[in-house]
Design a protein around this motif. Structure first.
Motif, PDB file in Angstrom:
ATOM      1  N   LYS A 160       4.840  55.995  54.543  1.00 33.30           N
ATOM      2  CA  LYS A 160       3.987  56.982  54.624  1.00 33.30           C
ATOM      3  C   LYS A 160       2.787  56.813  53.567  1.00 33.30           C
ATOM      4  O   LYS A 160       1.750  57.093  54.045  1.00 33.30           O
ATOM      5  N   SER A 177      -4.495  65.928  53.751  1.00 28.45           N
ATOM      6  CA  SER A 177      -4.592  64.548  54.657  1.00 28.45           C
ATOM      7  C   SER A 177      -4.149  63.396  54.055  1.00 28.45           C
ATOM      8  O   SER A 177      -4.183  62.424  54.646  1.00 28.45           O
ATOM      9  N   LYS A 178      -3.724  63.388  52.887  1.00 31.65           N
ATOM     10  CA  LYS A 178      -3.388  62.134  51.987  1.00 31.65           C
ATOM     11  C   LYS A 178      -1.863  62.367  51.602  1.00 31.65           C
ATOM     12  O   LYS A 178      -1.601  63.318  51.300  1.00 31.65           O
ATOM     13  N   ASN A 179      -1.161  61.013  51.504  1.00 29.98           N
ATOM     14  CA  ASN A 179       0.291  61.182  51.228  1.00 29.98           C
ATOM     15  C   ASN A 179       0.150  60.780  49.786  1.00 29.98           C
ATOM     16  O   ASN A 179      -0.772  60.044  49.502  1.00 29.98           O
ATOM     17  N   ASP A 212       0.954  62.129  59.373  1.00 30.40           N
ATOM     18  CA  ASP A 212       1.046  62.642  60.795  1.00 30.40           C
ATOM     19  C   ASP A 212       1.560  63.877  61.071  1.00 30.40           C
ATOM     20  O   ASP A 212       2.635  64.251  60.675  1.00 30.40           O
ATOM     21  N   GLN A 262       2.899  64.951  51.341  1.00 28.85           N
ATOM     22  CA  GLN A 262       1.498  65.396  51.796  1.00 28.85           C
ATOM     23  C   GLN A 262       1.092  65.837  49.996  1.00 28.85           C
ATOM     24  O   GLN A 262       1.759  66.775  49.278  1.00 28.85           O
ATOM     25  N   ASN A 297      -1.025  55.640  54.176  1.00 31.59           N
ATOM     26  CA  ASN A 297      -1.333  55.702  55.606  1.00 31.59           C
ATOM     27  C   ASN A 297      -1.804  57.210  55.980  1.00 31.59           C
ATOM     28  O   ASN A 297      -1.352  58.190  55.152  1.00 31.59           O
ATOM     29  N   PRO A 298      -2.467  57.551  56.951  1.00 31.24           N
ATOM     30  CA  PRO A 298      -2.955  58.996  57.168  1.00 31.24           C
ATOM     31  C   PRO A 298      -1.723  59.689  57.488  1.00 31.24           C
ATOM     32  O   PRO A 298      -0.696  59.298  57.849  1.00 31.24           O
TER      33      PRO A 298
END
Length: 679
Positions: free
Chosen positions: A455, A167-169, A461, A161, A458-459
């Motif tokens: 990840k 919220s972003k990788n 998790d 993160q 992608n959002p």
């Protein structure tokens, strides 16, 4: 046995089966029998609370330490062994099933004949890949590939993160590539550090001879690796410098990263790392990469091949033939941690099976071994701790209402992952074979890396767990503003088949676990993240200055602790854990005060409720370790040695002074003005 309050009765019915007979089994009270009453509790509460147990339970020759973690670990290992052996016995398990994978992985690790016969063959293809390197470009591409199979040469890399956009990788690059781990081992001039460097070079020589080199060539290889790693270490930051999330967050475009390292074609390396498209990267230590850029060109390709072969074999040494495994143990366990003898093979393979396939084993563990209601009871304790934390924040005399409001909001948003996950990771793509131990480990390493890489783009998790339910540990993740407390934290040695009293539950599970992890959200690092997990300053300038003064006080306090003659705790590096320990024991006690046991002033084993609580907190860190292990911990760990995880926080707590009549002249006595109060 009489249970005098509703909480204890409800917990008993939820978690443990106990006889209703009037003739009950007489149990020893570990808080009573663990003590060493020849020690004044005001001089050294750690040894007063636990010294009796230490005398009866010396550190086994197969371990670097002994105590509550080892005791619980042995219980869990016995359960996992049962899972592994039952799975291995079923040779007809459906191919690809969890049972087949667990059983075949364990069986492959126990098949020493096949492992011995294989020798270095499991690494042959990768060693050939290293041998095929011809220039800097193929060197860096190969380094990228090695990261995908679990090795870590030259630098560190991961997807995680974004600290400022939780919220972003994002892609993270950091310092790394050191066989000794911590950069100070390469430069400290004390006798122990010098000895370790000497022994490391001997270890390198021995390993290269086991890899097939003659003595002269092995000696040259060892010299090369030590020189190259020392150059990497020169550009690496100290342990305490890695604690500043702002200074270790340097986001730049890929073009900027390339510009700072002109010798490295990152646009070619990233695809080898599994990243086909990237716009920005977060570089933890830019100076390390500037140094790496020079080192890449200043060492010959032959030197780099030597280093990469070493890094690969070092990564997989524990899974290879007996000679390599024993040499690896001799240095990393004996020299660095003082362990004289290897654990029985079944223990090593059980621990590795759990480490590799813990996600699959956890599903069986939850069903077969976890007491019913554990998840709910842990969550109940956690929420009680959060409630008293809120009360404490409201009453702080050093914090403004503006900052209190934000702190309370962040506290209310802490997610508690307790017990076990609601969904498990999908490991269906992993292929495990019964006769290929090293290849099995590599397959899981590759799966883990691919899982991480997917990840990116992608959002995030936020439901994902970073521990297994059978892992006796816990964590706080600032980017998710969450704590994770696995199910096995409900275990308390000495209370098998019966319910611990509330003093123990709140001293161990409440204080040293939930209270500790929640406080991490408000320690020197966690306090810099907001309620959504973003690295963002939510403090007023005045409150931040007051908080910093308090953290400086705890740093100064721990800098004075001397676990070994001439070796002191690193107060800067350990301050986050020390703050969390102090906050945890305070909050655990406040929550305990709300129980009937405390309110009724109920004595057990002639201890007052207050005494039992602090003895239970001491039980939570009942660990004695070998000098070598303590020395290594001081050098490379952000946790203080166990003795000071007990004595350090308690020296600051007035209720502890009252409970054990701590007075001036006692070694743990601090004048009130010198006691640290934060949360």
């Amino acid at each position: 046995m009489q249970f005098r309050n509703k909480l204890t009765i409800s917990m008993l019915s939820a978690l443990f089966a106990i006889s209703c007979s009037q003739k009950e089994t007489q149990y020893e009270d570990p808080l009573l029998t663990n003590r060493d009453t020849t020690v004044n509790p005001g001089d050294d509460f750690f040894h007063y609370a636990n010294g009796g147990w230490f005398k009866k339970h010396p550190i086994p020759s197969t371990e670097s330490s002994n105590g509550i973690f080892r005791t619980i670990g042995d219980t869990i290992n016995a359960q996992i062994k049962n899972i592994c052996e039952k799975s291995a016995e079923n040779k007809d398990a459906a191919k690809g099933s969890n049972e087949q994978k667990i059983g075949d992985f364990y069986a492959s690790g126990m098949d020493t004949l096949a492992i011995e016969k294989a020798g270095l063959k499991p690494l042959a293809a990768t060693l050939s890949k290293i041998e095929a390197i011809t220039d800097v470009s193929t060197l860096m591409n190969t380094i990228g590939y090695l990261h995908t199979i679990g090795a870590g040469p030259a630098f560190s890399f991961y997807v995680g993160q974004d600290d400022k956009i939780s919220s972003k990788n994002a892609l993270f690059f950091g310092q790394g590539g050191l066989g000794l781990g911590n950069r100070d081992y390469y430069f400290n001039t004390d006798a122990e550090a010098v000895k370790i460097r000497t022994e490391y070079v001997k270890h390198l020589e021995a390993m290269f001879q086991l890899m097939g080199d003659n003595a002269a060539k092995a000696k040259t290889a060892a010299t090369t690796i030590m020189k190259l790693e020392t150059d990497l270490a020169k550009n690496s930051r100290k342990l305490e410098a890695l604690r500043d999330p702002i200074k270790n967050y340097n986001k730049m475009t890929l073009a900027q990263f390339k510009s700072s390292t002109p010798s490295i074609a990152w646009e070619n390396v990233l695809p080898q790392l599994g990243i086909t498209k990237a716009d920005t990267v977060i570089v933890g230590q830019p100076e390390f990469y500037k140094g790496l850029d020079k080192i890449v060109s200043s060492y010959s390709i032959a030197d780099w091949k030597t280093y990469l072969k070493w890094d690969l074999v070092n990564t997989y040494a524990s899974y290879l033939n007996n000679a390599i495994e024993k040499q690896n143990f001799a240095f990393y366990s004996t020299v660095l941690n003082g362990v004289k003898e290897q654990k029985p093979r079944w223990k090593r393979i059980v621990e590795q099976t759990d480490g590799s396939l813990g996600e699959l084993i956890g599903q069986v563990y939850v069903t077969d071994y976890l007491p019913k209601g554990s998840k709910e009871k842990l969550l109940e304790i956690g929420n009680n701790i959060r409630d008293v934390y809120a009360d404490h924040i409201k009453k702080l005399d050093w914090m403004s209402e503006e900052t209190k409001k934000k702190a309370l909001f962040k506290l209310s948003k802490i997610v508690m992952k307790v017990g076990y996950p609601d969904k498990w990771k999908d490991m269906s793509s992993v292929t495990i074979n019964r006769n290929a131990y090293c290849a099995n480990v590599m397959a899981v390493n590759k799966w883990s890396y691919d899982y991480m890489i997917k990840k990116y783009g992608n959002p995030v998790d936020r439901t994902e767990w970073g521990m297994y339910p059978q892992t006796y540990n816990a964590y706080y993740n600032p980017s998710n503003n969450e704590i994770c407390v696995p199910a096995c934290n409900i275990l308390v040695p000495g209370f098998e088949g019966r319910m611990p009293d509330d003093a123990i539950l709140y001293g161990i599970i409440g204080g040293s676990t939930f209270g500790h992890e929640i406080t991490h959200g408000f320690d020197d690092q966690g306090s810099q993240y907001d309620d959504k997990g973003n690295l963002k300053d939510w403090w007023t300038a005045e409150d931040k200055a007051k908080f910093t003064q308090k953290t400086k006080a705890i740093v100064a306090q721990f800098n004075k602790f001397e676990p070994l003659k001439g070796k002191f705790v690193n107060g800067d590096a350990t301050q986050g854990e020390n703050i969390a320990d102090l906050g945890g024991v305070v909050m655990g006690f406040e929550a305990f005060k709300k129980t009937a046991q405390y309110k009724n002033k109920e004595k057990i084993s002639n201890f007052t409720p207050e005494q039992r609580y602090f003895l239970a907190y001491g039980y939570a860190w009942m660990v004695h370790a070998k000098d070598e292990a303590i020395s290594r911990q001081i050098m490379s760990d952000v946790h203080s040695p166990a003795q000071f995880r007990i004595n350090g926080p308690l020296m600051n707590i007035p209720e502890f002074y009252k409970a054990f009549n701590i007075k001036p002249g006692d070694k743990m006595y601090l004048p009130e003005k010198e006691r640290v109060v934060i949360w």
